[in-house]
Scaffold this active site. Structure first.
Site, short mmCIF file in Angstrom:
data_model
loop_
_atom_site.label_atom_id
_atom_site.label_comp_id
_atom_site.label_asym_id
_atom_site.label_seq_id
_atom_site.Cartn_x
_atom_site.Cartn_y
_atom_site.Cartn_z
N TRP A 408 -73.77 79.14 -25.57
CA TRP A 408 -74.42 78.01 -25.86
C TRP A 408 -73.40 76.65 -25.32
O TRP A 408 -73.74 75.66 -25.02
CB TRP A 408 -74.40 77.63 -27.39
CG TRP A 408 -75.10 76.30 -27.94
CD1 TRP A 408 -76.28 75.94 -27.98
CD2 TRP A 408 -74.23 75.19 -28.42
NE1 TRP A 408 -76.24 74.72 -28.46
CE2 TRP A 408 -74.96 74.16 -28.75
CE3 TRP A 408 -72.76 75.16 -28.51
CZ2 TRP A 408 -74.56 73.06 -29.21
CZ3 TRP A 408 -72.24 73.98 -28.95
CH2 TRP A 408 -73.05 72.95 -29.39
N HIS A 409 -72.24 76.90 -25.58
CA HIS A 409 -71.17 75.95 -24.87
C HIS A 409 -71.11 75.94 -23.61
O HIS A 409 -70.90 74.68 -22.92
CB HIS A 409 -69.59 76.35 -25.62
CG HIS A 409 -69.44 76.03 -26.75
ND1 HIS A 409 -70.05 76.81 -28.26
CD2 HIS A 409 -68.88 75.00 -27.57
CE1 HIS A 409 -69.60 76.48 -29.12
NE2 HIS A 409 -69.00 75.09 -29.10
N GLY A 410 -71.41 76.85 -23.02
CA GLY A 410 -71.42 76.68 -21.41
C GLY A 410 -71.58 78.00 -20.64
O GLY A 410 -71.40 79.09 -21.19
N PHE A 619 -71.83 69.47 -23.92
CA PHE A 619 -72.75 70.37 -24.35
C PHE A 619 -74.11 70.06 -25.11
O PHE A 619 -74.85 70.88 -25.44
CB PHE A 619 -71.91 70.98 -25.47
CG PHE A 619 -70.50 71.59 -25.14
CD1 PHE A 619 -70.35 72.38 -23.96
CD2 PHE A 619 -69.31 71.23 -25.79
CE1 PHE A 619 -69.17 72.73 -23.67
CE2 PHE A 619 -68.01 71.52 -25.66
CZ PHE A 619 -68.04 72.32 -24.45
#
Length: 619
Positions: A408-410, A619
C-alpha cells in the site's frame, strides 16, 4: 492607493495550481486560504446543506491546488461510489448486492493500481516475459485528444496526491453499506464532503463512514475549551513538522540517505534513528493540524497516533501507529482473510502471489521455494495439530496483511521487505510471548550461534550488525532467565523498558527499507532503493573509527539535541501531556494569542528555504 495588481497576483497564486508549490499546511498561503474558507464557513455554518456543499467545493479547490487535474479522479470516484452504494442498498437479492460491491471495489482499486503500480507491473511483465514495455499515460492521451494539443505527457504517470487515502476511505464506505453498518448518504453533496474533507484528504486519517457521516447532520458547535484545544493541535503539529521533522531532515538525515557512503557508520546509524523521529513528527504533525483545523469547523477526526514509540512489542506498536490504517487493514483485509479463525482462499492466493513476486524481484527461485515451503510446513502442522491451527492461521493472515500494508505504501521491493519484516516481527512476538522460558533461552543461544558462524566463515557487514544486536538480546534474555529461575518478582517495569527499547530498535531498522524506497521516481525506485539500503547496512556494519564520533557530535549538535528532545517529549507520561494541553486550552484569549505569536516567531526561525512536503503525500 490600493495596489490592485498586487492583490490580483495574490489571489491568482492563492487559487491557481502550481505544480512546484502544492498547498501545504506549513505555507502562509494555506492559512490565507483557510482564512477565506473560514469566512465563508461563518456565513454558511448554520445551514447544514449549504455548509456541506460549500465545504465540498472548497475541498475540491484544495485538492486542485495540491494535485492539479487529478481532482477529476476524485470527482469520478465520488460520483461512482455514491451511485453504486445506492444500488447496493436498494438491491433485494444478495447476488446483486455482491455484484455492485465488487464493481465498486474493482473501479477504485483499478484506478489506484494504474496510478500507483503501473511501473511495478510493467517491470514485472518485462522481467517475466523478456519484453520491453513502457508505461503509457492513458489519461494524458485522452486529455491531449480533447484539448487538441500535446499539453500532457504520455510517457510518465504522475501519482495523484493522497490517492491511497481517499481510495481506502471510499472502499470502507461501500463495504459498510453492503454490510448494513451504515445507510447510504442521500445527497451527493453530503457524500462528496465526506470523501473530500480537505484537512484529512491527502494524508489521513482514514475516516470510516460510521464515524464521520453522522457529523454531516449535526449543527455547528464550538465551545471555548474546544477552540483552545483546536489551536493547541494546530501549533503542536506545526512544531512537529517544522522544528523536528523538516530541520533534522534538511540538515542531516536527507544528506546521509542521499549518499550513505560519504558518511561514517555512526552517522548512518544516527540518521536511521533520526528518521524514526522525523517520519513520526512529520506524519503525526499533519494529523494534529488536520484534527485542529477540522475541530475549528465543528468536525472531529479520529486519533491517528498514540505515542507509538512507547510500545513494548510490535503488536502494540501497530495499535498506536497510523491507527486508522491499522483498523482499516484489520476490518477490510485481515478479518476477510479469515482473521484468527482459519485460512481462506484469499490466504493461499496471496501466499502464492507473493512467492512469485519475491522470486522475480530477487532474481532467485530459492526465495520463492523458501516462502512456499514455510507456508506448506505451517499448513501441514495446522492440519495435524488442531490445537495449533488457530494460532498458525491467524499468524499467516497477519503476515499477509503486513505484506499488503507494505505494498500500500509503494510498489517497490523495499516496501515489500519493510512490510514483510513488520509481519515477521508480529509473528515472532505472538509465538515468543507464549513460549516457555527455557525454549526462549535455547532459541536465543541458537540464533546467536548461527549468526556467529556467518560472521566467522562468511564475513559481511550485515552479519556484524545482526550479531552485535543479538548478543545484546542474549545478555538481557540470560539475565531475565536467571531471574525467572530464582522466582524473582518486581521485574515488570524493567521488562517494559526493555520491550520499548527492543521494539523501537526493531521498528527503526525496518525504516531503513521504508526510507530508501521513498521520494524516488517510480521508474527507478527498485534499483535506487536497494542500493541505498545496502550501502547504509555496509557502513553501519563495518568497523567504526570511534575517534571521530565526538567531532561529529559537535558538528551536528543542534540536530542531535532536537532528536533527543523530540524523543524525550514523546516518552513523557500521557497524563502530563493531557495536563498541559488542557491548561493551554483554558488560557485567556489575549494570553493564548501571545503564545501563538511566540510559537509562530520560533517556527519562522526554523523554516527552510525550500518547504518540505509531508512524507505521506506520496501515498
Amino acid at each position: 492607493m490600493m495596489d490592485w495588481t498586487m492583490i490580483g497576483s495574490f489571489l491568482h497564486r492563492l487559487f491557481a495550481f502550481d505544480p512546484d508549490s502544492p498547498l501545504l499546511f506549513t505555507q502562509f498561503y494555506f492559512w490565507a486560504f483557510f482564512a477565506f474558507v473560514y469566512a465563508g464557513f461563518a456565513l454558511t455554518g448554520s445551514k447544514r446543506l449549504l455548509r456541506n456543499a460549500y465545504l465540498f467545493f472548497v475541498s475540491l479547490l484544495f485538492y486542485y491546488k495540491t494535485s492539479g487535474l487529478s481532482v477529476l479522479i476524485l470527482i469520478f470516484v465520488t460520483c461512482s461510489d455514491f451511485l453504486i452504494a445506492r444500488r447496493i442498498a436498494g438491491a433485494r437479492k444478495g447476488g446483486w448486492k455482491k455484484f455492485w460491491l465488487v464493481l465498486s471495489v474493482v473501479i477504485d482499486l483499478s484506478l489506484l493500481c494504474y496510478f500507483k503500480y503501473a511501473y511495478f507491473f510493467t517491470d514485472f511483465i518485462n522481467t517475466v516475459f523478456g519484453t520491453d514495455l513502457h508505461v503509457f499515460n492513458v489519461f494524458g492521451a485522452v486529455g491531449n485528444a480533447l484539448a487538441g494539443t500535446e499539453r500532457f505527457s504520455v510517457d510518465r504517470i504522475v501519482l495523484p496526491v493522497g490517492i491511497s487515502f481517499f481510495t481506502f476511505q471510499i472502499i470502507s464506505y461501500t463495504v459498510d453499506v453492503y454490510r448494513g453498518d451504515v445507510k447510504p448518504v442521500g445527497n451527493i453533496l453530503d457524500f462528496g464532503f465526506y470523501v473530500s474533507f480537505f484537512p484529512q484528504l491527502v494524508a489521513g486519517p482514514i475516516v470510516r463512514a460510521s464515524e464521520f457521516i453522522p457529523q454531516l447532520y449535526k449543527k455547528f458547535s464550538l465551545s471555548r475549551r474546544l477552540f483552545g484545544i483546536a489551536v493547541f493541535w494546530i501549533l503542536n503539529g506545526l512544531v512537529k513538522k517544522i522544528v523536528l521533522s523538516d530541520y533534522i531532515a534538511v540538515n542531516f538525515i536527507d544528506r546521509v540517505f542521499n549518499n550513505p557512503l560519504l558518511f561514517t557508520g555512526f552517522e548512518n546509524l544516527a540518521a536511521l534513528f533520526g528518521y524514526s523521529l522525523q517520519v513520526y513528527a512529520d506524519f503525526s504533525g499533519y494529523t494534529d493540524i488536520a484534527i485542529g483545523v477540522a475541530m475549528l469547523m465543528g468536525f472531529y477526526l479520529p486519533k491517528n497516533f498514540n505515542s507509538p514509540y512507547k510500545a513494548p512489542n510490535p503488536q502494540d506498536f501497530w495499535r498506536r501507529w497510523h491507527m486508522s490504517l491499522s483498523r482499516w487493514l484489520r476490518n477490510y483485509l485481515y478479518i476477510p482473510l479469515g482473521g484468527n479463525r482459519n485460512a481462506t482462499f484469499g490466504t493461499f492466493f496471496w501466499i502464492i502471489l507473493f512467492a512469485v513476486i519475491a522470486a522475480i524481484l530477487s532474481g532467485s527461485w530459492i526465495v520463492s521455494v523458501i516462502f512456499v515451503v514455510v507456508a506448506a510446513v505451517l499448513g501441514i502442522v495446522a492440519k495435524y495439530r488442531p490445537g495449533s491451527r488457530k494460532k498458525i492461521f491467524s499468524n499467516i493472515n497477519r503476515f499477509i496483511t503486513m505484506l499488503l500494508g507494505g505494498m500500500w505504501h509503494g510498489a517497490s521491493w523495499n516496501f515489500i521487505i519493510w512490510g514483510g519484516l513488520n509481519g515477521i516481527g508480529l509473528v515472532v512476538y505472538q509465538f515468543w510471548k507464549d513460549m516457555d522460558w527455557r525454549l526462549r533461552m535455547a532459541l536465543t543461544v541458537l540464533v546467536t550461534a548461527v549468526l556467529a558462524c556467518f560472521w566467522k566463515f562468511a564475513p559481511a557487514p550485515v552479519w556484524n550488525l545482526l550479531l552485535v544486536w543479538m548478543c545484546v538480546i542474549l545478555a538481557v534474555t540470560l539475565v531475565r532467565f536467571i531471574h525467572h529461575l530464582r522466582g524473582g518478582t518486581g521485574f515488570a517495569k524493567l521488562a517494559y523498558f526493555w520491550g520499548v527499547v527492543q521494539t523501537f530498535v526493531f521498528i527503526t531498522f525496518t525504516r531503513l527499507f521504508f526510507r530508501s524506497g521513498s521520494n524516488l521516481d517510480p521508474a527507478t525506485a527498485n534499483e535506487q532503493a536497494w542500493a541505498t539500503a545496502r550501502n547504509m547496512v555496509n557502513q553501519i556494519g563495518s568497523a567504526w573509527n570511534v575517534d571521530v564520533i565526538p567531532q561529529i557530535c559537535v558538528e551536528y549538535w543542534r540536530v542531535f539535541a532536537l532528536i533527543v528532545a523530540g524523543l524525550a517529549i514523546h516518552w513523557l507520561p500521557d497524563r502530563f501531556k493531557r495536563w498541559y494541553r488542557i491548561n493551554f486550552a483554558m488560557l485567556p484569549l489575549p494570553v493564548m494569542a501571545l503564545a501563538v505569536v511566540a510559537v509562530v516567531f520560533i517556527l519562522y526561525q526554523f523554516i527552510t528555504a525550500d518547504l518540505q512536503a509531508f512524507i505521506y503525500f506520496q501515498f
